[in-house]
Design an enzyme around this catalytic site. Structure first.
Site, PDB file in Angstrom:
ATOM      1  N   ASN A 101      36.895 -42.619  82.663  1.00 24.50           N
ATOM      2  CA  ASN A 101      36.830 -43.468  83.856  1.00 24.50           C
ATOM      3  C   ASN A 101      37.256 -44.905  83.615  1.00 24.50           C
ATOM      4  O   ASN A 101      37.058 -45.765  84.471  1.00 24.50           O
ATOM      5  CB  ASN A 101      35.423 -43.420  84.446  1.00 24.50           C
ATOM      6  CG  ASN A 101      34.970 -41.995  84.666  1.00 24.50           C
ATOM      7  OD1 ASN A 101      34.076 -41.526  83.977  1.00 24.50           O
ATOM      8  ND2 ASN A 101      35.604 -41.279  85.573  1.00 24.50           N
ATOM      9  N   VAL A 108      38.292 -50.023  85.837  1.00 25.30           N
ATOM     10  CA  VAL A 108      37.119 -49.164  85.924  1.00 25.30           C
ATOM     11  C   VAL A 108      37.209 -48.294  87.172  1.00 25.30           C
ATOM     12  O   VAL A 108      37.448 -48.789  88.271  1.00 25.30           O
ATOM     13  CB  VAL A 108      35.823 -50.016  85.995  1.00 25.30           C
ATOM     14  CG1 VAL A 108      34.596 -49.129  86.121  1.00 25.30           C
ATOM     15  CG2 VAL A 108      35.712 -50.944  84.792  1.00 25.30           C
ATOM     16  N   CYS A 109      36.999 -46.995  86.994  1.00 26.46           N
ATOM     17  CA  CYS A 109      36.980 -46.064  88.122  1.00 26.46           C
ATOM     18  C   CYS A 109      35.520 -45.752  88.435  1.00 26.46           C
ATOM     19  O   CYS A 109      34.892 -44.924  87.782  1.00 26.46           O
ATOM     20  CB  CYS A 109      37.732 -44.786  87.767  1.00 26.46           C
ATOM     21  SG  CYS A 109      37.842 -43.657  89.158  1.00 26.46           S
ATOM     22  N   LEU A 110      34.991 -46.482  89.392  1.00 21.40           N
ATOM     23  CA  LEU A 110      33.614 -46.310  89.841  1.00 21.40           C
ATOM     24  C   LEU A 110      33.662 -46.383  91.359  1.00 21.40           C
ATOM     25  O   LEU A 110      34.105 -47.393  91.923  1.00 21.40           O
ATOM     26  CB  LEU A 110      32.729 -47.412  89.251  1.00 21.40           C
ATOM     27  CG  LEU A 110      31.240 -47.358  89.514  1.00 21.40           C
ATOM     28  CD1 LEU A 110      30.626 -46.094  88.932  1.00 21.40           C
ATOM     29  CD2 LEU A 110      30.554 -48.586  88.919  1.00 21.40           C
ATOM     30  N   ARG A 114      35.167 -49.250  94.834  1.00 18.55           N
ATOM     31  CA  ARG A 114      36.341 -48.949  95.667  1.00 18.55           C
ATOM     32  C   ARG A 114      35.891 -48.572  97.067  1.00 18.55           C
ATOM     33  O   ARG A 114      35.274 -49.350  97.776  1.00 18.55           O
ATOM     34  CB  ARG A 114      37.161 -47.837  95.021  1.00 18.55           C
ATOM     35  CG  ARG A 114      37.660 -48.144  93.635  1.00 18.55           C
ATOM     36  CD  ARG A 114      38.493 -47.008  93.080  1.00 18.55           C
ATOM     37  NE  ARG A 114      38.087 -45.707  93.574  1.00 18.55           N
ATOM     38  CZ  ARG A 114      37.824 -44.652  92.837  1.00 18.55           C
ATOM     39  NH1 ARG A 114      37.930 -44.736  91.544  1.00 18.55           N
ATOM     40  NH2 ARG A 114      37.475 -43.506  93.363  1.00 18.55           N
TER      41      ARG A 114
END
Length: 182
Positions: A101, A108-110, A114
């Site tokens: 992630n 950061v993929c959270l 988003r």
């Protein structure tokens, strides 16, 4: 007897002059101050304000005590824009780490950073989300597709790769930052 118009005008001018000397505080700063006052940082999480105590630009360090990333220390920058809390903070990892992630540039993929961000969420929500990413990476919403595929394919092999990269090792020609502290 009521104050004369001249006295009222004089008082108003004094108040305006006093207000000009006070620094203006934005709505974002007020909200961040409230969020920070309500923070209860768990063990292994440290925060450092930006230069001059800047609350809109700070760093956060997470040292997980369990999971794949146990024994590492991971540093993030937080940038709060003037539209906070209507827009999420910008969060980046400052180290190159092997994580489904997090991409190699530190993005950061959270989901709450988003499409699922809401103004009722706070900095505490983001910190808890980051901690959870280290406890249980999500291979179904990856930024690093290779790490995600490795996790889906073989958790034990993924765990060994994480340990090796935390010591500064390389995977597929990519060298990772040494983040191991224990």
């Amino acid at each position: 007897m009521a104050d004369s118009p001249r006295q009222i005008w004089s008082l108003k001018k004094e108040q305006e002059a006093a207000n000009k000397t006070k620094p203006k505080v934005s709505a974002a700063e007020l909200r961040v101050k409230k969020d920070m006052n309500e923070l209860d940082l768990p063990a292994g999480v440290k925060m450092e304000l930006g230069p001059g105590g800047n609350m809109l630009d700070f760093t956060l360090s997470i040292a997980p005590d369990e999971g794949f990333y146990k024994g590492g220390q991971f540093n993030f920058t937080f940038r709060i824009n003037p539209n906070y809390p209507h827009e999420p903070p910008k969060v980046r990892c400052t180290q190159k780490i092997y994580h489904p992630n997090l991409d190699l540039d530190g993005n950061v993929c959270l989901n709450i950073l988003r499409e699922e961000w809401k103004p009722v969420l706070s900095l505490n929500s983001v910190i808890i989300g980051l901690q959870f990413l280290f406890l249980e990476p999500n291979p179904d919403d990856p930024l690093n597709k290779e790490a995600a595929e490795d996790l889906r394919r073989n958790r034990d092999s993924f765990a060994n790769t994480v340990k090796m990269t935390m010591r500064g090792g390389s995977v597929r020609g990519q060298t990772f930052d040494k983040v191991q502290i224990k």
